[in-house]
Design a protein around this motif. Sequence first.
Motif, short mmCIF file in Angstrom:
data_model
loop_
_atom_site.label_atom_id
_atom_site.label_comp_id
_atom_site.label_asym_id
_atom_site.label_seq_id
_atom_site.Cartn_x
_atom_site.Cartn_y
_atom_site.Cartn_z
N TYR A 7 -8.63 -0.24 1.69
CA TYR A 7 -7.87 -0.30 2.93
C TYR A 7 -7.33 -1.71 3.13
O TYR A 7 -8.03 -2.68 2.87
CB TYR A 7 -8.76 0.09 4.12
CG TYR A 7 -9.20 1.54 4.10
CD1 TYR A 7 -10.41 1.89 3.52
CD2 TYR A 7 -8.41 2.54 4.63
CE1 TYR A 7 -10.82 3.22 3.48
CE2 TYR A 7 -8.81 3.86 4.61
CZ TYR A 7 -10.03 4.19 4.03
OH TYR A 7 -10.43 5.51 3.99
N PHE A 21 0.12 11.76 -1.84
CA PHE A 21 -1.28 11.37 -1.97
C PHE A 21 -2.04 11.86 -0.75
O PHE A 21 -1.88 11.35 0.35
CB PHE A 21 -1.39 9.85 -2.13
CG PHE A 21 -0.74 9.34 -3.38
CD1 PHE A 21 -1.46 9.23 -4.56
CD2 PHE A 21 0.61 9.00 -3.39
CE1 PHE A 21 -0.87 8.78 -5.72
CE2 PHE A 21 1.21 8.55 -4.56
CZ PHE A 21 0.48 8.44 -5.72
N LEU A 73 -5.15 11.66 0.73
CA LEU A 73 -6.38 10.88 0.64
C LEU A 73 -7.55 11.60 1.28
O LEU A 73 -8.69 11.49 0.81
CB LEU A 73 -6.17 9.52 1.29
CG LEU A 73 -5.03 8.67 0.69
CD1 LEU A 73 -4.96 7.32 1.38
CD2 LEU A 73 -5.21 8.51 -0.81
N MET A 82 -8.27 13.93 -7.63
CA MET A 82 -8.16 12.57 -8.19
C MET A 82 -9.11 12.38 -9.37
O MET A 82 -8.77 11.74 -10.37
CB MET A 82 -8.47 11.53 -7.12
CG MET A 82 -7.53 11.57 -5.92
SD MET A 82 -5.93 10.85 -6.26
CE MET A 82 -5.29 10.75 -4.58
N TRP A 98 -8.99 2.44 -4.63
CA TRP A 98 -8.16 2.25 -3.45
C TRP A 98 -8.91 1.51 -2.37
O TRP A 98 -10.09 1.77 -2.11
CB TRP A 98 -7.68 3.59 -2.93
CG TRP A 98 -6.73 3.48 -1.77
CD1 TRP A 98 -5.44 3.09 -1.82
CD2 TRP A 98 -7.02 3.75 -0.41
NE1 TRP A 98 -4.88 3.10 -0.58
CE2 TRP A 98 -5.84 3.51 0.32
CE3 TRP A 98 -8.14 4.18 0.28
CZ2 TRP A 98 -5.75 3.68 1.69
CZ3 TRP A 98 -8.07 4.35 1.63
CH2 TRP A 98 -6.87 4.09 2.33
N ASP A 143 -8.69 13.89 -1.25
CA ASP A 143 -8.87 13.25 -2.55
C ASP A 143 -8.07 13.99 -3.63
O ASP A 143 -8.56 14.28 -4.71
CB ASP A 143 -10.36 13.22 -2.94
CG ASP A 143 -10.63 12.21 -4.06
OD1 ASP A 143 -9.91 11.20 -4.13
OD2 ASP A 143 -11.56 12.44 -4.87
N ARG A 200 0.84 -1.18 0.00
CA ARG A 200 0.00 0.00 0.00
C ARG A 200 0.89 1.25 0.00
O ARG A 200 2.09 1.17 0.27
CB ARG A 200 -0.93 0.00 1.20
CG ARG A 200 -0.22 0.05 2.54
CD ARG A 200 -1.23 0.05 3.67
NE ARG A 200 -0.60 0.09 4.96
CZ ARG A 200 -1.27 0.15 6.10
NH1 ARG A 200 -2.60 0.14 6.08
NH2 ARG A 200 -0.63 0.18 7.26
N LEU A 201 0.26 2.38 -0.26
CA LEU A 201 1.03 3.62 -0.35
C LEU A 201 1.65 3.96 1.00
O LEU A 201 1.01 3.81 2.05
CB LEU A 201 0.13 4.77 -0.81
CG LEU A 201 -0.40 4.67 -2.25
CD1 LEU A 201 -1.36 5.82 -2.52
CD2 LEU A 201 0.76 4.71 -3.24
N ALA A 255 -0.94 0.19 -6.24
CA ALA A 255 -1.59 1.03 -5.23
C ALA A 255 -1.82 2.44 -5.76
O ALA A 255 -2.86 3.06 -5.48
CB ALA A 255 -0.75 1.06 -3.96
N ASP A 296 -4.82 2.23 -8.27
CA ASP A 296 -6.09 2.04 -7.58
C ASP A 296 -6.52 3.28 -6.83
O ASP A 296 -7.70 3.62 -6.79
CB ASP A 296 -5.99 0.86 -6.61
CG ASP A 296 -5.85 -0.48 -7.34
OD1 ASP A 296 -6.08 -0.50 -8.56
OD2 ASP A 296 -5.52 -1.48 -6.68
N THR A 297 -5.58 3.99 -6.25
CA THR A 297 -5.91 5.19 -5.49
C THR A 297 -6.39 6.31 -6.41
O THR A 297 -7.43 6.95 -6.17
CB THR A 297 -4.69 5.67 -4.70
OG1 THR A 297 -4.28 4.64 -3.80
CG2 THR A 297 -5.01 6.92 -3.91
#
Length: 304
Positions: free
Chosen positions: A303, A228, A230, A248, A301, A233, A207-208, A292, A295-296
């Motif tokens: 968890y 990133f 998150l 994103m 993305w 976004d 994962r990131l 990753a 997908d993000t």
Amino acid sequence: AAFPGVPRGGLYTIIMAAAAAATDGAEEPGMEAEAQELPLGCGGGGGSPAAGRSPEGEERREPPQASVSNGGGEDSGRELVELKVIWNKNKYDVKFCLDSTGAELKQKIHSLTGLPPAMQKVMFKGLLPEEKTLREIKVTNGAKIMVVGSTINDVLAVNTPKEAAQQEVKAEENKKEPLCRQKQHRKVLDKGKPDDVMPSVKGVQERLPTVPLSGMYNKSGGKVRLTFKLEQDQLWIGTKERTEKLPMGSIKNVVSEPIEGHEDYHMMAFQLGPTEASYYWVYWVPTQYVDAIKDTVLGKWQYF
């Protein structure tokens, strides 16, 4: 008896002439009666067949009469109008009944193009009403009818499952020359791996990280880092000069390819516009973060 001064042969001639005159006088009244009866028979429907009366027991047949049109009624419904139907860069010259409805015209367009009526948008001075006739909306000879719509095959092609579409893209990319051999990328890759590049782990997906990905090059050969955000976004692309903060959702696609001879690192592009010209290239991305990142950015993305 002998008549004085008349020869015998002459007397015979006179007698015969008198007899013929008497006979003619006797027939004349009968002829007059017959002549008087004929008009009575015609007026009352009688008389001979030659006078227009059918023989007894037979139906009288009237001669056919030519139909006369005054320009309305049923004849007006057969009036045709010449149209130019235009769909998908194709043009069709059509003769169509002026008193047919828009719905019937759609059926005609279906027979020409294969475009189902439910998927047609027919335009003539605006959207063509299905319930009105061409005469009511004042369609004239030479009128252009614009048609918008897609056939079922076109729709199925557009609705191809995303996985299948991605496989087709990958297959097409495999036919092309590897990106890392192309001149525009070669000039960056020939600089070699950056000294401060992050370590890679081949064959592993992670994962990131919680810290920015750094130690990479952009297409100008300058250092770049990816952060990133998150919670916002957003993807932040930072260089020495500035930091671009990209939502994103504004990134159309992400592509990547292993670098030949250094397969534990990838070159990656973020598509910021509608075409490949809008790709923002980043080189020497550690392979364990590639999936990753995709997908993000593309909304997949998960968890861990």
